[in-house]
Design an enzyme around this catalytic site. Sequence first.
Site, PDB file in Angstrom:
ATOM      1  N   GLN A  72       0.863  -1.190   0.000  1.00 61.31           N
ATOM      2  CA  GLN A  72       0.000   0.000   0.000  1.00 61.31           C
ATOM      3  C   GLN A  72       0.894   1.232   0.000  1.00 61.31           C
ATOM      4  O   GLN A  72       1.843   1.333   0.773  1.00 61.31           O
ATOM      5  CB  GLN A  72      -0.862  -0.024   1.268  1.00 61.31           C
ATOM      6  N   THR A  73       0.594   2.181  -0.885  1.00 57.86           N
ATOM      7  CA  THR A  73       1.418   3.387  -0.914  1.00 57.86           C
ATOM      8  C   THR A  73       0.615   4.587  -1.389  1.00 57.86           C
ATOM      9  O   THR A  73      -0.306   4.457  -2.194  1.00 57.86           O
ATOM     10  CB  THR A  73       2.651   3.193  -1.819  1.00 57.86           C
ATOM     11  N   ARG A  74       0.974   5.748  -0.851  1.00 65.62           N
ATOM     12  CA  ARG A  74       0.424   7.018  -1.343  1.00 65.62           C
ATOM     13  C   ARG A  74       1.556   7.938  -1.763  1.00 65.62           C
ATOM     14  O   ARG A  74       1.346   9.122  -2.002  1.00 65.62           O
ATOM     15  CB  ARG A  74      -0.454   7.690  -0.287  1.00 65.62           C
ATOM     16  N   HIS A  88      10.454   4.641  -2.655  1.00 63.84           N
ATOM     17  CA  HIS A  88      11.852   5.036  -2.511  1.00 63.84           C
ATOM     18  C   HIS A  88      12.740   3.795  -2.378  1.00 63.84           C
ATOM     19  O   HIS A  88      12.256   2.654  -2.341  1.00 63.84           O
ATOM     20  CB  HIS A  88      12.045   6.008  -1.340  1.00 63.84           C
ATOM     21  N   HIS A  93      12.097   1.104   0.384  1.00 63.95           N
ATOM     22  CA  HIS A  93      10.917   0.294   0.107  1.00 63.95           C
ATOM     23  C   HIS A  93      11.186  -0.689  -1.030  1.00 63.95           C
ATOM     24  O   HIS A  93      10.737  -1.843  -0.991  1.00 63.95           O
ATOM     25  CB  HIS A  93       9.726   1.195  -0.251  1.00 63.95           C
ATOM     26  N   ARG A 106       6.384   1.909   8.960  1.00 60.68           N
ATOM     27  CA  ARG A 106       6.510   2.690  10.186  1.00 60.68           C
ATOM     28  C   ARG A 106       5.463   3.802  10.160  1.00 60.68           C
ATOM     29  O   ARG A 106       5.325   4.513   9.183  1.00 60.68           O
ATOM     30  CB  ARG A 106       7.928   3.273  10.270  1.00 60.68           C
ATOM     31  N   ALA A 130      -0.109   4.886   7.644  1.00 57.82           N
ATOM     32  CA  ALA A 130      -1.334   5.695   7.515  1.00 57.82           C
ATOM     33  C   ALA A 130      -1.472   6.737   8.617  1.00 57.82           C
ATOM     34  O   ALA A 130      -2.576   7.189   8.915  1.00 57.82           O
ATOM     35  CB  ALA A 130      -2.579   4.810   7.482  1.00 57.82           C
TER      36      ALA A 130
END
Length: 294
Positions: free
Chosen positions: A158-160, A164, A167, A253, A256
Amino acid sequence: LSNKQLCDFELIIDGSFNPLDGFLIENDYDSVVNEMRLANGKLWPIPICLDLNEKEINGIKNEILLTDKEGYVLASMLVESVWEPDKKKEALSIFGTLDQSHPGVYNLLNNTKKYYVGGKFVNVKPVIHHDYLNLRLNPKSIQKFIKNSSRKNTIAFQTRNPIHKAHFELIKRSMDELNSNILIHPVVGLTKEGDINYHTRVNCYKMIINHFPKTKTLLSLIPLAMRMAGPKEALWHAIIRKNYGCTHLIVGRDHAGPGLNSQGIPFYGPYDAQELVKKYQNEIGIKIIPFKLF
């Protein structure tokens, strides 16, 4: 429907929000706020509600039409409940604070209308999109990809934000260790104010997936309206990815989390989200891959 309501509607009808079949009715809402479960006992941590003002609820009878902003009718909703929620209670339950520097609290207390209306959808039509149509895969499409794969594990990321280097390395190593597929699942609904726009991010994702194993990697966009609810949102993300057929979810970490409160202190501990998802991972049927700083 507002942008947030439209995101919620789309993820209800495509199965992402299974077991929901409409906007929450009052007893389900009360149970989610008080117990983090629907009235039938199923785990569900975030209220999914249709908020309306007094003018909009006047004259409501048994059925209302839901449309997009251009007036296209998406569904009829069979009205089962109309009530005025205790928004401060909801904020404390979901976000753990009344501090309006939290974007979720601010939106709930200032931008959410006075009444909630709940009920099931009938005569449903799909939400119309005009971009990235080949990347907007519903749960059944992703389940089919997973079923046809030679690998039994599938990790959801999950990413917004753009991915990088740290990740990227975490994803690659996790894929190797678990002999897993990867579902890169960026949010293109509503995220935190100030985030990079999703068009820029999608271009980044389309480039980086070339560095993952082609037959084991899937990029799909999810029109999720994030609440930035930290631990409870991470649990929600896990339930959603289980609905897509994933076996694992990378939980970062302060997953959300919205950052710092009005006193400059983080709203949530760095690993609170990981601990909550870990507590319920057996019930959900999806395991976490924690991302930690050492």
